[in-house]
Scaffold this motif. Structure first.
Motif, PDB file in Angstrom:
ATOM      1  N   SER A  10       0.834  -1.200   0.000  1.00 12.04           N
ATOM      2  CA  SER A  10       0.000   0.000   0.000  1.00 12.04           C
ATOM      3  C   SER A  10       0.870   1.251   0.000  1.00 12.04           C
ATOM      4  O   SER A  10       1.977   1.244   0.555  1.00 12.04           O
ATOM      5  N   SER A  12       0.328   3.667   1.803  1.00  9.83           N
ATOM      6  CA  SER A  12       0.012   4.301   3.082  1.00  9.83           C
ATOM      7  C   SER A  12       1.281   4.720   3.822  1.00  9.83           C
ATOM      8  O   SER A  12       2.374   4.259   3.519  1.00  9.83           O
ATOM      9  N   ASN A  16      -2.346  10.008   4.111  1.00  5.72           N
ATOM     10  CA  ASN A  16      -3.611   9.890   3.396  1.00  5.72           C
ATOM     11  C   ASN A  16      -4.521   8.927   4.159  1.00  5.72           C
ATOM     12  O   ASN A  16      -4.279   7.723   4.184  1.00  5.72           O
ATOM     13  N   ASP A  19      -6.011   5.883   2.292  1.00  7.32           N
ATOM     14  CA  ASP A  19      -5.122   4.728   2.191  1.00  7.32           C
ATOM     15  C   ASP A  19      -5.065   3.955   3.505  1.00  7.32           C
ATOM     16  O   ASP A  19      -5.020   2.723   3.513  1.00  7.32           O
ATOM     17  N   GLU A  20      -5.081   4.693   4.620  1.00  3.05           N
ATOM     18  CA  GLU A  20      -5.052   4.021   5.929  1.00  3.05           C
ATOM     19  C   GLU A  20      -6.334   3.226   6.156  1.00  3.05           C
ATOM     20  O   GLU A  20      -6.305   2.125   6.727  1.00  3.05           O
ATOM     21  N   THR A  43       4.906  -0.566   3.021  1.00  8.37           N
ATOM     22  CA  THR A  43       4.395   0.794   2.911  1.00  8.37           C
ATOM     23  C   THR A  43       5.524   1.812   2.787  1.00  8.37           C
ATOM     24  O   THR A  43       6.701   1.482   2.922  1.00  8.37           O
ATOM     25  N   THR A  49       2.954   2.706   9.928  1.00  6.10           N
ATOM     26  CA  THR A  49       2.054   1.562   9.727  1.00  6.10           C
ATOM     27  C   THR A  49       1.986   0.690  10.977  1.00  6.10           C
ATOM     28  O   THR A  49       0.911   0.236  11.377  1.00  6.10           O
ATOM     29  N   SER A 140      -6.670   1.574  -3.933  1.00  4.38           N
ATOM     30  CA  SER A 140      -6.212   2.950  -4.093  1.00  4.38           C
ATOM     31  C   SER A 140      -5.824   3.214  -5.550  1.00  4.38           C
ATOM     32  O   SER A 140      -6.080   2.411  -6.426  1.00  4.38           O
ATOM     33  N   GLN A 293      -6.065  14.075   3.680  1.00  4.73           N
ATOM     34  CA  GLN A 293      -4.609  13.956   3.548  1.00  4.73           C
ATOM     35  C   GLN A 293      -4.041  14.942   4.567  1.00  4.73           C
ATOM     36  O   GLN A 293      -4.046  16.150   4.353  1.00  4.73           O
TER      37      GLN A 293
END
Length: 432
Positions: A10, A12, A16, A19-20, A43, A49, A140, A293
């Motif tokens: 991802s 992430s 954002n 994305d999370e 990530t 993360t 995404s 974001q």
């Protein structure tokens, strides 16, 4: 099928929250089926993360990731030297071939260093992937090259796809968004990555058609964005006389975040958004600004707020709300109190729908138009580059007057999206 180790790739870790939310949804879906499976993330920011999602995490890219010759810094033109060096550069520019050769030679040491660093990173990546049963590319808009060109998302995707297959892992691209894919090299990378997949799906028909156009034949089904799987309870909005309109801004042509730098377009956007906020405040609405974001959107909010503060007639103390947002839970708590939402970001729109909020979208990308259409809300889409406060005001009035019917449409369409995603999870996690 037994799943002992599952990876999630991802973008992430950049702030954002959409994305999370995607990562959080996948973790929930995996744990509901394989409670003892080892889950890890690949990530941009592994530390973030680990803290946010409570899983192991590793870097998706090396610190010295490949950038390619086009992305190498042009020191000949960017540095501010003495008058002597300026004179030398001016003379060299009169000999274009020699100037180009010297610039290329200057890039060689950096490219060599990046290549060595990338080789070391690849060795670590194979070790990380060892024993993985399934690698999921987590939805995404990763199938694009507008950030960092082909050496950004396209290279990362093909790299991890190859590693997954060499390590014997299944590879699934789930509800991915595609475009723009402008570079020929990007198309080669992305086509190769998708062809290696055991399962792939796309979050809208436009994305599916685009990957077919670049040569990815076969089955390219369309499924809703994964965040639709979030189980959020709807809220009726504010109970007081002051109706709350939540506004999700966007760094439209803002060089601090977006790859396109057009100062006049950005200035026009923030001034028009400030005019919208002024109209709302003057008509007894409370305006709540929220980011999805948390690094980029907050800068836009501050710019709009500075414009609003120049008008002494506005009751900003009572009618303007700007709160701190750092997690998905913060975002939900803020949106829960809203009656309506004006949003530009894809997940700003989508999460509002999950909370059963009527939405006016100021669209910057076809993916937003497609989402609004799929939710039966095409009447409430305006272009981010051309909207004006008068048109927004008329749409706000229409949203409010048709709120009951709109909420019924949203509820019905969200439920349909969740049923489609349930069928996709069965295909991916429990293949027949």
């Amino acid at each position: 099928m037994t799943m002992k180790k599952i990876g999630i790739l991802s973008p992430s870790g950049t702030g954002n929250l959409g994305d999370e939310a995607t990562v959080a949804v996948l973790i929930e879906q995996i744990r509901s089926r394989y409670p003892h499976a080892e889950i890890y993330g690949l990530t941009v920011n592994p530390d973030d993360t680990r803290k946010r999602h409570g899983i192991a995490a590793y870097a998706a890219r090396s610190n010295a990731s490949l950038q390619g010759p086009a992305a190498t810094r042009d020191r000949w033109t960017d540095t501010t030297g003495t008058q002597g060096t300026d004179l030398i550069k001016a003379l060299l520019k009169k000999i274009p071939f020699l100037y180009a050769v010297l610039k290329a030679l200057q890039a060689v040491p950096r490219l060599l260093a990046n290549s060595i660093g990338e080789l070391a990173f690849l060795a670590k990546s194979f070790a990380c992937m060892g024993g993985t049963n399934l690698l999921i590319v987590a939805g995404s808009g990763q199938l694009c090259d507008n950030f960092k060109g082909p050496w950004g998302f396209p290279y990362s995707l093909v790299k991890w796809s190859v590693i997954a297959k060499l390590c014997g892992a299944k590879l699934a691209y789930l509800s991915c968004g595609a475009g723009p894919i402008d570079s020929r090299l990007s198309r080669i990378f992305i086509k190769a990555a998708l062809r290696l997949s055991d399962y792939r799906s796309f979050r809208d028909a436009g994305s599916s058609k685009l990957v077919e156009k670049i040569g990815v034949s076969g089955t390219n089904p369309v499924f809703p964005d994964l965040v639709f799987s979030s189980k959020l309870s709807a809220n009726g909005g504010s109970a007081g006389k002051s109706r709350i309109v939540a506004i999700n801004p966007f760094p439209h042509c803002d060089h601090r975040y977006w790859p396109v730098n057009e100062p006049e377009a950005y200035s026009s956007y923030v001034n028009r958004l400030a005019s919208v906020a002024s109209w709302l405040i003057n008509h007894n609405y409370t305006v709540l600004f929220f980011p999805t974001q948390i690094r980029a959107d907050v800068l836009v909010i501050e710019d709009v707020k500075r414009i609003l503060m120049k008008d002494p007639t506005l009751d900003l103390r009572q009618r303007l709300v700007v709160t701190t947002t750092s997690t998905f839970q913060d975002l939900i708590a803020q949106l829960a109190a809203a009656d309506m939402v004006v949003a530009s970001r894809f997940h700003g729109v989508l999460i509002s729908f999950l909370l059963n909020k009527p939405v006016l979208a100021l669209s910057h990308h076809p993916k937003v138009d497609n989402l609004m259409r799929d939710m039966g809300q095409s009447d409430f889409v305006l272009d981010i580059g051309t909207f004006d406060s008068k048109t927004v005001a008329s749409r706000i009035v229409a949203l409010e007057s048709r709120s009951h019917l709109i909420k019924q449409q949203i509820k019905f369409n969200v439920a349909a999206c969740q049923r489609k995603l349930d069928s996709q999870y069965k295909d991916v996690f429990c293949p027949r």
